[in-house]
Write a protein that holds these residues in place. Structure first.
Motif, mmCIF file in Angstrom:
data_model
loop_
_atom_site.group_PDB
_atom_site.id
_atom_site.type_symbol
_atom_site.label_atom_id
_atom_site.label_comp_id
_atom_site.label_asym_id
_atom_site.label_seq_id
_atom_site.Cartn_x
_atom_site.Cartn_y
_atom_site.Cartn_z
ATOM 1 N N PRO A 1 -13.848 -8.744 5.126
ATOM 2 C CA PRO A 1 -12.569 -9.559 5.364
ATOM 3 C C PRO A 1 -12.215 -10.607 4.184
ATOM 4 O O PRO A 1 -13.185 -10.874 3.595
ATOM 5 C CB PRO A 1 -12.644 -10.078 6.750
ATOM 6 C CG PRO A 1 -14.131 -10.281 6.870
ATOM 7 C CD PRO A 1 -14.702 -9.105 6.132
ATOM 8 N N GLU B 1 -8.195 -10.161 11.143
ATOM 9 C CA GLU B 1 -8.975 -9.559 9.971
ATOM 10 C C GLU B 1 -9.845 -8.257 10.688
ATOM 11 O O GLU B 1 -10.019 -7.379 10.119
ATOM 12 C CB GLU B 1 -9.935 -10.480 9.515
ATOM 13 C CG GLU B 1 -9.328 -11.547 8.719
ATOM 14 C CD GLU B 1 -10.393 -12.421 7.905
ATOM 15 O OE1 GLU B 1 -10.175 -12.925 7.054
ATOM 16 O OE2 GLU B 1 -11.438 -12.544 8.563
ATOM 17 N N SER C 1 -8.466 -6.353 12.817
ATOM 18 C CA SER C 1 -7.709 -5.344 12.903
ATOM 19 C C SER C 1 -7.317 -4.499 11.644
ATOM 20 O O SER C 1 -7.582 -3.289 11.573
ATOM 21 C CB SER C 1 -6.214 -5.865 13.150
ATOM 22 O OG SER C 1 -6.079 -6.446 14.716
ATOM 23 N N GLN C 2 -7.529 -5.296 10.365
ATOM 24 C CA GLN C 2 -7.509 -4.823 9.162
ATOM 25 C C GLN C 2 -8.621 -3.886 8.894
ATOM 26 O O GLN C 2 -8.545 -2.961 8.265
ATOM 27 C CB GLN C 2 -7.575 -5.779 8.000
ATOM 28 C CG GLN C 2 -6.085 -6.866 7.993
ATOM 29 C CD GLN C 2 -6.255 -7.956 6.992
ATOM 30 O OE1 GLN C 2 -7.126 -8.182 6.356
ATOM 31 N NE2 GLN C 2 -5.516 -8.836 7.226
ATOM 32 N N ARG D 1 -8.547 -0.671 10.790
ATOM 33 C CA ARG D 1 -7.536 0.232 10.129
ATOM 34 C C ARG D 1 -8.126 0.668 8.960
ATOM 35 O O ARG D 1 -8.168 2.012 8.845
ATOM 36 C CB ARG D 1 -6.216 -0.583 9.843
ATOM 37 C CG ARG D 1 -5.407 0.096 9.052
ATOM 38 C CD ARG D 1 -4.724 1.594 9.709
ATOM 39 N NE ARG D 1 -3.640 1.043 10.707
ATOM 40 C CZ ARG D 1 -3.369 1.853 11.669
ATOM 41 N NH1 ARG D 1 -3.799 3.235 11.816
ATOM 42 N NH2 ARG D 1 -2.574 1.440 12.413
ATOM 43 N N ALA D 2 -8.998 0.145 8.179
ATOM 44 C CA ALA D 2 -9.456 0.768 7.187
ATOM 45 C C ALA D 2 -10.774 1.576 7.486
ATOM 46 O O ALA D 2 -11.033 2.531 7.032
ATOM 47 C CB ALA D 2 -10.218 -0.559 6.129
ATOM 48 N N THR E 1 -5.091 6.084 8.630
ATOM 49 C CA THR E 1 -3.778 5.891 9.133
ATOM 50 C C THR E 1 -3.577 6.353 10.635
ATOM 51 O O THR E 1 -2.392 6.479 11.043
ATOM 52 C CB THR E 1 -2.854 6.358 8.261
ATOM 53 O OG1 THR E 1 -3.085 7.840 7.722
ATOM 54 C CG2 THR E 1 -3.110 5.666 6.876
#
Length: 455
Positions: free
Chosen positions: A196, A317, A319-320, A323-324, A328
């Motif tokens: 992150p 962070e 969440s990011q 997602r990665a 998608t």
């Protein structure tokens, strides 16, 4: 970092140190017509034709003042490691004997009856006498090149003058401007999990501290080994270097190989609770050592040790990171729920995300929270050791019969777990500093009353 020069082409170059050495070793009047003698004589003739460098001392002096491009890394290494001429000659001849077949044949011919394809200590000492350098034997036996592992003199049972000079192949390739790798050393960072932004910023801060404060050892702790490696790679990158992960002891010549490649070492070690280990010594390495390890144990380096314990990222962070890790496909609500209820560090999120995507692909389904829960419960990457037992099956609420009072207590505990990231919001700075998001619960009761099911 102070970097060695790069190797480039140089068609109108001056002679290399090895070429000078072979020219000095040629028999100018012996009448030999063997291929080895002819090859050596060619070096002598080429050296004699160069204006101003035909005399041995002048040739060596000219090389020291302006080495050709192919020898610039060798010359820079000799300066960096404070090597004398005997040690530098040993490295130059060792490189030629390993990489050039005719050089190995010429050394066998020159060193008859020893018959050694690598240069011997006696041969290098005789070369040094030709150029007025005394005490070559002692320099080779006890100089920095041998102390730092650049040179190894083998075998031990032979007299010193008959021992051959050996250099680790990865170091020779590095001197030659190529990539070579020691066994047990990993330089690949492609498989490391993303970190992150807060961890990347903290890595830069630690890198600045290592440069500014002269700290010799940085201990990076994480419960996930790849995350600790990723953090170490971020610190090394922020220092303008490349990373080299290793386990165990450093190989001979490792420090010189690190410097030639613009790398910094990261020692990867697993420590048990209460275990104390001494950091490995890397002879000739004057930069910092990074240690990537878990949450337990301690490291003794004999000098100041800085420590960075990687925290669990904040919910935004996470969440990011989810997602990665999942791509998608999942909806925003799914990612938000994962960030809230699966409170993991960056390395664990990347690990679970990859396993969940594989599980979903096998079922030809879109990845969902159920896949993450499934792989987490199956024990993917979960090394609990003897500290805990992982229950692979989910326990439905109906399996646990409780009184209303106990049910309310467990619901409150569950709410505490789910809201622990946000409980300190709105409090003062002192309270936020002291706040720890960990949750402890003491379940008491006779055997069979449901403590394990409740947990």
């Amino acid at each position: 970092m102070n970097r060695p020069p790069t190797v480039d082409s140089d068609t109108q170059r001056s002679p290399t140190l090895a070429e000078i050495a072979f020219a000095l070793l040629a028999d100018g009047g012996g009448g030999e017509d063997s291929p080895e003698a002819v090859w050596l004589a060619g070096h002598a003739a080429a050296l004699a034709m160069r204006q101003g460098v035909g005399e041995p001392r002048a040739a060596v002096s000219a090389w020291n003042g302006a080495p050709p491009a192919v020898d610039r890394r060798l010359h820079a290494l000799a300066v960096q490691q404070r090597l004398g001429l005997a040690e530098t000659l040993a490295l130059a001849l060792a490189r030629e004997s390993e990489l050039l077949p005719m050089a190995a044949r010429a050394l066998i011919w020159l060193q008859h009856p020893v018959g050694e394809a690598r240069p011997t200590v006696g041969l290098i000492a005789s070369l040094c006498q030709r150029v007025g350098v005394p005490d070559a034997l002692s320099a080779l036996a006890d100089g920095p090149a041998r102390r730092h592992g650049l040179l190894q003199l083998q075998p031990d049972e032979r007299p010193l003058c008959e021992r051959s000079v050996r250099v680790a192949l990865p170091l020779l390739f590095a001197i030659d401007g190529r990539d070579g790798h020691f066994d047990g050393v990993d330089t690949d960072t492609a498989a490391l999990p993303p970190l992150p932004p807060s961890a990347v910023a903290e890595a830069r801060r630690h890198a600045a501290g290592l440069i500014r404060d002269g700290v010799r050892t940085l201990l990076i702790r994480s419960g996930q080994p790849l995350e600790a490696r990723a953090a170490a790679a971020q610190v090394v990158g922020a220092m303008g270097a490349r990373v080299a992960f290793f386990e165990g002891e450093a190989a001979p010549g490792f420090a010189a190989w690190l410097w030639l490649g613009g790398r910094l070492p990261v020692w990867c070690v697993a420590l048990a609770p209460g275990e104390r280990r001494r950091a490995p010594r890397i002879p000739g390495h004057d930069g910092p050592l990074l240690v990537a390890c878990g949450a337990d144990g301690s490291i003794d380096s004999g000098a100041a040790v800085a420590q960075w314990r990687l925290p669990v990222p904040a919910a935004a962070e996470r969440s990011q990171l989810w997602r990665a890790a999942l791509g998608t496909g999942p909806a925003a609500e799914t990612i938000a729920a994962l960030a809230t209820h699966h409170r993991h560090a960056a390395g664990r999120i990347a690990e679970l995300g990859q396993a969940a995507r594989s599980a979903a692909a096998r079922l030809d389904e879109e990845v969902a929270i159920s896949h993450v829960t499934q792989v987490a419960r199956s024990g993917v990457g979960a090394d609990l050791g003897a500290l805990a037992e992982l229950l692979a099956d989910d326990i439905p609420d109906e399996a646990l019969i409780l009184t209303p009072l106990l049910r309310n207590s467990l619901d409150a505990l569950l709410a505490r777990c789910r809201q622990r990231d946000t409980l300190a919001e709105g409090l003062g700075a002192a309270a936020r500093t002291r706040y720890r998001p960990g949750v402890r619960a003491l379940l008491v009761g006779p055997s069979g009353t449901g403590k394990t099911l409740a947990a």
